[in-house]
Design a protein around this motif. Structure first.
Motif, PDB file in Angstrom:
ATOM      1  N   ALA A 187       0.869  -1.172   0.000  1.00  0.00           N
ATOM      2  CA  ALA A 187       0.000   0.000   0.000  1.00  0.00           C
ATOM      3  C   ALA A 187       0.907   1.223   0.000  1.00  0.00           C
ATOM      4  O   ALA A 187       1.968   1.213   0.602  1.00  0.00           O
ATOM      5  N   PHE A 188       0.473   2.285  -0.655  1.00  0.00           N
ATOM      6  CA  PHE A 188       1.397   3.343  -1.001  1.00  0.00           C
ATOM      7  C   PHE A 188       0.635   4.653  -1.139  1.00  0.00           C
ATOM      8  O   PHE A 188      -0.426   4.694  -1.756  1.00  0.00           O
ATOM      9  N   SER A 189       1.174   5.690  -0.541  1.00  0.00           N
ATOM     10  CA  SER A 189       0.551   7.006  -0.661  1.00  0.00           C
ATOM     11  C   SER A 189       1.161   7.709  -1.869  1.00  0.00           C
ATOM     12  O   SER A 189       2.367   7.912  -1.918  1.00  0.00           O
ATOM     13  N   ALA A 199      -3.273  10.336  -2.269  1.00  0.00           N
ATOM     14  CA  ALA A 199      -4.309   9.314  -2.405  1.00  0.00           C
ATOM     15  C   ALA A 199      -3.674   7.935  -2.239  1.00  0.00           C
ATOM     16  O   ALA A 199      -2.468   7.765  -2.421  1.00  0.00           O
ATOM     17  N   CYS A 200      -4.500   6.981  -1.898  1.00  0.00           N
ATOM     18  CA  CYS A 200      -4.003   5.633  -1.665  1.00  0.00           C
ATOM     19  C   CYS A 200      -3.824   4.868  -2.970  1.00  0.00           C
ATOM     20  O   CYS A 200      -4.657   4.960  -3.871  1.00  0.00           O
ATOM     21  N   GLY A 201      -2.761   4.129  -3.043  1.00  0.00           N
ATOM     22  CA  GLY A 201      -2.540   3.313  -4.232  1.00  0.00           C
ATOM     23  C   GLY A 201      -1.726   2.089  -3.886  1.00  0.00           C
ATOM     24  O   GLY A 201      -1.433   1.829  -2.719  1.00  0.00           O
ATOM     25  N   PHE A 202      -1.377   1.327  -4.912  1.00  0.00           N
ATOM     26  CA  PHE A 202      -0.522   0.162  -4.731  1.00  0.00           C
ATOM     27  C   PHE A 202       0.832   0.445  -5.347  1.00  0.00           C
ATOM     28  O   PHE A 202       0.925   1.111  -6.383  1.00  0.00           O
ATOM     29  N   GLY A 260      -5.363   3.276  -6.403  1.00  0.00           N
ATOM     30  CA  GLY A 260      -6.041   2.410  -5.435  1.00  0.00           C
ATOM     31  C   GLY A 260      -7.542   2.408  -5.595  1.00  0.00           C
ATOM     32  O   GLY A 260      -8.214   1.442  -5.232  1.00  0.00           O
ATOM     33  N   CYS A 320      -8.151  -0.192  -8.841  1.00  0.00           N
ATOM     34  CA  CYS A 320      -7.612  -1.556  -8.918  1.00  0.00           C
ATOM     35  C   CYS A 320      -7.931  -2.305  -7.641  1.00  0.00           C
ATOM     36  O   CYS A 320      -7.927  -1.730  -6.555  1.00  0.00           O
TER      37      CYS A 320
END
Lengths: 265, 265
Positions: B198-200, B215-218, B241, B244
């Motif tokens: 998980a990655f900002s 925002a949140c992402g992968f 995020g 997906c």
DNA sequence: CAGTGGTCTAGACCACCTA
DNA sequence: AGGTGGTCTAGACCACTGC
């Protein structure tokens, strides 16, 4: 003196419908799982198993083939069959048990029950669990899962009440939930589906997990099914993004996929 | 008139070391892959295959068992064996090709090349690719991947230069990178390992993907290996995020794992 | 009822490994 | 040379499906 142990005394039953090869398979699996046979140990050669159980070689081989296919044993021509390293197994089983998963990673698992109650399932939960409109009562369990005393996961589990009456009286802190479902309610996991999303932690989740609101995390939802195809358990979890990561391994040749969780504390 | 086709004429060779069951397996697999047999079609019953190839039933069953194990065919007692739906297969292959993955989901894939150059690999990249200290030159490719014209992934790929000289002159927009590596450089994917975090989203990634910073992402990193065990490609991706999610399916019986990506536009 | 795949037997020859 | 697993045969009985 041979360098392998014969399985402890256990007979096959020719009068039931369960195939002989399957009975033998379970006997051997049990020897391994209970620790009577250790990783690397040789299991009795086919000839010995044939003699001991009065089976043809084909039947014995059918059992051994299945064990080899799922990496329980490794077969070597000219040498013998040996108990495989269980590490390969764990990766496949990891989703079933947080406790086992953490132990496999060398961490001390912990669990704290925040809530234990019966309630009406919210709409989407009831739908996923295929609850009829008339009976949507579920057992709801909220737990924080710890690794080395650090909070890692916030889990909310729903189980249809009619499948587990009286479960609120069981001791959920000392043994695994799946174990209780299996032992007391004969609910055996057959397959499961899990979705993983990226998720910005809300205030409450962040507080429970000991990180800042708005931090990145995973939202994981698991739906577990019985042999019959009926879902019997839904767990929605929030995981700390800074401590968890997922790992996928693929092999093109055998079309194998491995999925596992890793933790960084 | 039977409702199944006999395989086209093809004989077994008894004089080579390749087992007969394996030769038969390949014949049947070829019938299916070339489209002579379609999903749902019945394949000849065991008795027919025994007669046609002069094999015992055990040998024929050994071939069919393997095809059933990897979901190429489905066997039904009392009915017959049938070609399986290839959809089950695609899930295992999805990671290899963004393009195929999107098409399978009914989306229009797109790709935009942002950068194409040779550069010295950063330390961790060089290490993962096992580049010797003397030759750390890599081909670097930065792409935005689109589904229905919406940006979904920001991919940065590194490939050791000595494995793909002149690749910068190839047309990377019209055919898949893996296809080019295979066709021109004989680099065949054997297995791959992928990690998912998980990655900002940082400012630049967010801008490229059309969403807000933070925002949140992968963050997804894939390392691809050759048959020899040497890594030949590393791709680090950032995914939105909100669009997906990943899906994992497990079966306890056969110890099978399925991993797939899903998209919400 | 006939046809299918599921289980099982008893025996054979082979390739590989260790001694 | 002797033991291991890998391949293969010919034949048997059974459970399930569909007509």
């Amino acid at each position: 003196m041979p360098d392998y142990k014969l399985p402890s005394e256990r007979a096959l039953n020719h009068h039931i419908t369960e195939p002989l090869y399957h009975q033998l398979l379970l006997i051997l699996k049990r020897e391994i799982e209970t620790g009577r046979l250790h990783p690397g140990d040789q299991i009795p050669p086919e000839s010995q198993l044939c003699a001991k159980y009065g089976l043809s070689r084909t039947t014995v081989r059918q059992a051994l083939q299945i064990l080899a296919d799922d990496n329980t044993i490794i077969r070597r021509r000219g040498k013998g069959s040996f108990v495989a390293n269980p590490k390969l197994h764990r990766n496949l089983n990891h989703l079933y048990s947080f406790t086992e998963d953490m132990l496999a990673l060398g961490l001390t698992p912990g669990s704290e029950i925040l809530e234990k109650s019966f309630c009406q399932a919210p709409g989407p939960i009831a739908e996923a669990l295929r609850l009829p409109p008339g009976d949507q009562k579920t057992f709801r369990l909220v737990r924080v899962r710890l690794a080395n005393r650090e909070p890692l996961l916030l889990e909310t589990t729903f189980i249809p009440h009619y499948l587990c009456p009286g479960i609120d009286a069981k001791d959920l802190s000392s043994s695994s939930l799946y174990q209780i479902l299996q032992d007391y309610y004969h609910l055996n996991l057959h397959h499961a589906a899990e979705t993983i999303e990226a998720f910005s932690l809300d205030k409450e989740s962040a507080a429970r997990l000991g990180c800042k609101k708005g931090a990145c995390g995973f939202k994981i939802q698991r739906l577990a099914f019985l042999n019959s195809g009926m879902p019997f358990e839904l767990t929605s979890s929030v995981a700390r993004g800074d401590k968890c990561l997922f790992k996928v391994e693929l092999q093109t040749g055998k079309h194998k996929v491995n999925f596992s969780r890793e933790i960084n504390l």
